[in-house]
Design a protein around this motif. Structure first.
Motif, mmCIF file in Angstrom:
data_model
loop_
_atom_site.group_PDB
_atom_site.id
_atom_site.type_symbol
_atom_site.label_atom_id
_atom_site.label_comp_id
_atom_site.label_asym_id
_atom_site.label_seq_id
_atom_site.Cartn_x
_atom_site.Cartn_y
_atom_site.Cartn_z
ATOM 1 N N UNK A 1 0.850 -1.174 0.000
ATOM 2 C CA UNK A 1 0.000 0.000 0.000
ATOM 3 C C UNK A 1 0.893 1.234 0.000
ATOM 4 N N UNK A 2 0.581 2.198 -0.861
ATOM 5 C CA UNK A 2 1.411 3.401 -0.918
ATOM 6 C C UNK A 2 1.447 4.144 0.404
ATOM 7 N N UNK A 3 2.554 4.800 0.679
ATOM 8 C CA UNK A 3 2.741 5.446 1.971
ATOM 9 C C UNK A 3 2.061 6.811 2.082
ATOM 10 N N UNK A 4 1.539 7.362 0.988
ATOM 11 C CA UNK A 4 0.915 8.683 1.057
ATOM 12 C C UNK A 4 -0.508 8.638 1.579
ATOM 13 N N UNK A 5 -1.089 7.465 1.674
ATOM 14 C CA UNK A 5 -2.408 7.363 2.277
ATOM 15 C C UNK A 5 -2.264 7.436 3.787
ATOM 16 N N UNK A 6 -3.215 8.061 4.463
ATOM 17 C CA UNK A 6 -3.156 8.103 5.917
ATOM 18 C C UNK A 6 -3.118 6.687 6.496
ATOM 19 N N UNK A 7 -2.479 6.552 7.630
ATOM 20 C CA UNK A 7 -2.338 5.254 8.291
ATOM 21 C C UNK A 7 -3.688 4.596 8.515
ATOM 22 N N UNK A 8 -4.693 5.378 8.858
ATOM 23 C CA UNK A 8 -6.013 4.808 9.115
ATOM 24 C C UNK A 8 -6.588 4.184 7.848
ATOM 25 N N UNK A 9 -6.347 4.792 6.691
ATOM 26 C CA UNK A 9 -6.846 4.238 5.436
ATOM 27 C C UNK A 9 -6.105 2.948 5.085
ATOM 28 N N UNK A 10 -4.788 2.948 5.267
ATOM 29 C CA UNK A 10 -4.014 1.737 4.987
ATOM 30 C C UNK A 10 -4.465 0.591 5.882
ATOM 31 N N UNK A 11 -4.685 0.874 7.165
ATOM 32 C CA UNK A 11 -5.139 -0.163 8.089
ATOM 33 C C UNK A 11 -6.532 -0.649 7.713
ATOM 34 N N UNK A 12 -7.383 0.238 7.281
ATOM 35 C CA UNK A 12 -8.735 -0.131 6.874
ATOM 36 C C UNK A 12 -8.690 -1.102 5.695
ATOM 37 N N UNK A 13 -7.841 -0.836 4.705
ATOM 38 C CA UNK A 13 -7.705 -1.747 3.566
ATOM 39 C C UNK A 13 -7.157 -3.105 4.007
ATOM 40 N N UNK A 14 -6.218 -3.110 4.943
ATOM 41 C CA UNK A 14 -5.683 -4.379 5.464
ATOM 42 C C UNK A 14 -6.782 -5.168 6.179
ATOM 43 N N UNK A 15 -7.580 -4.461 6.992
ATOM 44 C CA UNK A 15 -8.672 -5.129 7.707
ATOM 45 C C UNK A 15 -9.708 -5.690 6.736
ATOM 46 N N UNK A 16 -10.015 -4.927 5.701
ATOM 47 C CA UNK A 16 -10.970 -5.392 4.689
ATOM 48 C C UNK A 16 -10.409 -6.627 3.987
ATOM 49 N N UNK A 17 -9.139 -6.584 3.636
ATOM 50 C CA UNK A 17 -8.514 -7.717 2.962
ATOM 51 C C UNK A 17 -8.589 -8.980 3.825
ATOM 52 N N UNK A 18 -8.199 -8.853 5.071
ATOM 53 C CA UNK A 18 -8.192 -10.014 5.972
ATOM 54 C C UNK A 18 -9.598 -10.564 6.170
ATOM 55 N N UNK A 19 -10.539 -9.693 6.464
ATOM 56 C CA UNK A 19 -11.909 -10.123 6.723
ATOM 57 C C UNK A 19 -12.557 -10.709 5.473
ATOM 58 N N UNK A 20 -12.311 -10.077 4.334
ATOM 59 C CA UNK A 20 -12.930 -10.567 3.101
ATOM 60 C C UNK A 20 -12.382 -11.947 2.725
ATOM 61 N N UNK A 21 -11.102 -12.173 2.959
ATOM 62 C CA UNK A 21 -10.514 -13.486 2.684
ATOM 63 C C UNK A 21 -11.124 -14.560 3.571
ATOM 64 N N UNK A 22 -11.444 -14.204 4.805
ATOM 65 C CA UNK A 22 -11.995 -15.172 5.754
ATOM 66 C C UNK A 22 -13.492 -15.403 5.566
ATOM 67 N N UNK A 23 -14.238 -14.332 5.282
ATOM 68 C CA UNK A 23 -15.698 -14.418 5.297
ATOM 69 C C UNK A 23 -16.367 -14.096 3.964
ATOM 70 N N UNK A 24 -15.616 -13.674 2.968
ATOM 71 C CA UNK A 24 -16.114 -13.235 1.652
ATOM 72 C C UNK A 24 -17.211 -12.168 1.737
ATOM 73 N N UNK A 25 -17.130 -11.374 2.769
ATOM 74 C CA UNK A 25 -18.000 -10.190 2.882
ATOM 75 C C UNK A 25 -17.321 -9.180 3.789
ATOM 76 N N UNK A 26 -17.770 -7.951 3.696
ATOM 77 C CA UNK A 26 -17.242 -6.880 4.539
ATOM 78 C C UNK A 26 -18.276 -6.608 5.623
ATOM 79 N N UNK A 27 -17.910 -6.764 6.897
ATOM 80 C CA UNK A 27 -18.878 -6.532 7.983
ATOM 81 C C UNK A 27 -19.269 -5.061 8.106
ATOM 82 N N UNK A 28 -20.392 -4.846 8.753
ATOM 83 C CA UNK A 28 -20.945 -3.502 8.886
ATOM 84 C C UNK A 28 -19.976 -2.504 9.507
ATOM 85 N N UNK A 29 -19.203 -2.933 10.515
ATOM 86 C CA UNK A 29 -18.313 -1.983 11.174
ATOM 87 C C UNK A 29 -17.236 -1.467 10.211
#
Length: 141
Positions: A1-29
Protein backbone atom coordinates in the motif's frame (compact mmCIF):
# COMPACT_ATOMS: atom_id res chain seq x y z
CA UNK A 1 0.00 0.00 0.00
CA UNK A 2 1.41 3.40 -0.92
CA UNK A 3 2.74 5.45 1.97
CA UNK A 4 0.92 8.68 1.06
CA UNK A 5 -2.41 7.36 2.28
CA UNK A 6 -3.16 8.10 5.92
CA UNK A 7 -2.34 5.25 8.29
CA UNK A 8 -6.01 4.81 9.11
CA UNK A 9 -6.85 4.24 5.44
CA UNK A 10 -4.01 1.74 4.99
CA UNK A 11 -5.14 -0.16 8.09
CA UNK A 12 -8.73 -0.13 6.87
CA UNK A 13 -7.70 -1.75 3.57
CA UNK A 14 -5.68 -4.38 5.46
CA UNK A 15 -8.67 -5.13 7.71
CA UNK A 16 -10.97 -5.39 4.69
CA UNK A 17 -8.51 -7.72 2.96
CA UNK A 18 -8.19 -10.01 5.97
CA UNK A 19 -11.91 -10.12 6.72
CA UNK A 20 -12.93 -10.57 3.10
CA UNK A 21 -10.51 -13.49 2.68
CA UNK A 22 -12.00 -15.17 5.75
CA UNK A 23 -15.70 -14.42 5.30
CA UNK A 24 -16.11 -13.24 1.65
CA UNK A 25 -18.00 -10.19 2.88
CA UNK A 26 -17.24 -6.88 4.54
CA UNK A 27 -18.88 -6.53 7.98
CA UNK A 28 -20.94 -3.50 8.89
CA UNK A 29 -18.31 -1.98 11.17
CA UNK A 30 -15.77 -1.87 8.33
CA UNK A 31 -18.39 -0.48 5.93
CA UNK A 32 -19.12 2.29 8.43
CA UNK A 33 -15.40 3.01 8.81
CA UNK A 34 -15.01 3.07 5.02
CA UNK A 35 -17.84 5.60 4.74
CA UNK A 36 -16.38 7.67 7.59
CA UNK A 37 -12.89 7.84 6.03
CA UNK A 38 -13.84 8.24 2.37
CA UNK A 39 -17.29 9.81 2.47
CA UNK A 40 -19.98 9.30 -0.11
CA UNK A 41 -17.65 7.86 -2.75
CA UNK A 42 -17.24 4.71 -0.60
CA UNK A 43 -20.61 3.29 -1.64
CA UNK A 44 -20.05 4.27 -5.25
CA UNK A 45 -16.66 2.55 -5.22
CA UNK A 46 -18.13 -0.62 -3.70
CA UNK A 47 -20.76 -0.59 -6.43
CA UNK A 48 -18.01 -0.43 -9.08
CA UNK A 49 -16.27 -3.38 -7.41
CA UNK A 50 -19.56 -5.34 -7.28
CA UNK A 51 -20.09 -4.67 -10.99
CA UNK A 52 -16.56 -5.99 -11.72
CA UNK A 53 -15.70 -2.66 -13.32
CA UNK A 54 -12.04 -2.73 -12.21
CA UNK A 55 -9.29 -4.27 -14.32
CA UNK A 56 -5.66 -4.44 -13.33
CA UNK A 57 -3.58 -4.15 -16.48
CA UNK A 58 0.07 -5.20 -16.34
CA UNK A 59 2.95 -5.60 -18.75
CA UNK A 60 6.04 -7.83 -18.91
CA UNK A 61 8.20 -4.89 -17.78
CA UNK A 62 6.33 -4.82 -14.45
CA UNK A 63 4.23 -1.71 -15.09
CA UNK A 64 0.74 -1.83 -13.60
CA UNK A 65 -2.31 0.38 -13.68
CA UNK A 66 -5.99 0.00 -13.00
CA UNK A 67 -8.71 0.78 -15.48
CA UNK A 68 -12.15 1.42 -14.09
CA UNK A 69 -15.37 1.67 -16.06
CA UNK A 70 -17.26 4.48 -14.36
CA UNK A 71 -20.98 4.75 -13.87
CA UNK A 72 -21.23 6.72 -17.11
CA UNK A 73 -19.55 3.91 -19.04
CA UNK A 74 -16.34 5.87 -19.57
CA UNK A 75 -13.01 4.18 -18.92
CA UNK A 76 -10.64 5.86 -16.44
CA UNK A 77 -7.03 4.93 -15.79
CA UNK A 78 -5.91 4.93 -12.16
CA UNK A 79 -2.42 4.70 -10.76
CA UNK A 80 -2.38 3.56 -7.16
CA UNK A 81 1.41 3.86 -7.13
CA UNK A 82 1.19 7.63 -7.46
CA UNK A 83 -2.41 8.20 -6.34
CA UNK A 84 -3.88 9.53 -9.62
CA UNK A 85 -7.02 9.05 -11.69
CA UNK A 86 -7.79 10.48 -15.10
CA UNK A 87 -11.40 11.37 -14.19
CA UNK A 88 -12.64 14.98 -13.89
CA UNK A 89 -13.83 14.38 -10.31
CA UNK A 90 -10.27 13.58 -9.23
CA UNK A 91 -8.95 16.78 -10.81
CA UNK A 92 -11.65 18.89 -9.22
CA UNK A 93 -12.43 17.30 -5.84
CA UNK A 94 -9.04 15.88 -4.93
CA UNK A 95 -6.49 18.13 -6.62
CA UNK A 96 -8.22 21.49 -6.96
CA UNK A 97 -10.54 21.64 -3.94
CA UNK A 98 -8.70 19.20 -1.67
CA UNK A 99 -12.06 17.92 -0.40
CA UNK A 100 -11.35 14.21 -0.62
CA UNK A 101 -8.46 11.77 -0.35
CA UNK A 102 -9.40 10.10 -3.62
CA UNK A 103 -12.12 9.60 -6.18
CA UNK A 104 -14.43 6.60 -6.39
CA UNK A 105 -12.33 5.06 -9.18
CA UNK A 106 -9.10 4.94 -7.19
CA UNK A 107 -11.00 3.76 -4.12
CA UNK A 108 -12.56 0.99 -6.24
CA UNK A 109 -9.05 0.01 -7.39
CA UNK A 110 -7.81 -0.21 -3.79
CA UNK A 111 -10.89 -2.14 -2.67
CA UNK A 112 -10.81 -4.58 -5.59
CA UNK A 113 -7.14 -5.16 -4.87
CA UNK A 114 -7.83 -5.79 -1.16
CA UNK A 115 -10.77 -8.07 -1.94
CA UNK A 116 -9.06 -9.87 -4.82
CA UNK A 117 -11.89 -8.96 -7.17
CA UNK A 118 -10.20 -7.01 -9.94
CA UNK A 119 -10.12 -8.44 -13.42
CA UNK A 120 -6.58 -9.14 -14.66
CA UNK A 121 -5.31 -8.35 -18.13
CA UNK A 122 -1.79 -8.80 -19.46
CA UNK A 123 -0.68 -6.27 -22.05
CA UNK A 124 2.42 -5.87 -24.16
CA UNK A 125 4.89 -3.19 -23.13
CA UNK A 126 3.85 -1.20 -26.21
CA UNK A 127 0.16 -1.35 -25.25
CA UNK A 128 1.00 -0.33 -21.69
CA UNK A 129 3.10 2.59 -22.94
CA UNK A 130 0.13 3.80 -24.95
CA UNK A 131 -2.11 3.63 -21.87
CA UNK A 132 0.46 5.32 -19.65
CA UNK A 133 0.92 8.13 -22.15
CA UNK A 134 -2.85 8.62 -22.41
CA UNK A 135 -2.94 7.78 -26.11
CA UNK A 136 -4.99 4.61 -25.90
CA UNK A 137 -7.22 2.51 -23.73
CA UNK A 138 -7.71 -1.23 -23.60
CA UNK A 139 -9.28 -2.64 -26.71
CA UNK A 140 -11.67 -5.09 -24.99
CA UNK A 141 -14.02 -2.49 -23.50
Amino acid sequence: MPSFLPTVAKQLFKDIQKTYQEKTKIPDDLLIALRFVFGSCALQALDLVDQRSVTCVSSPSGRRAYQVIGGSGLLYTCYTSCHYCSCPAFAYTVLRRNESLLCKHILAAYLSQAMGLSQQEALSDQQMSSILSGRAARTDT
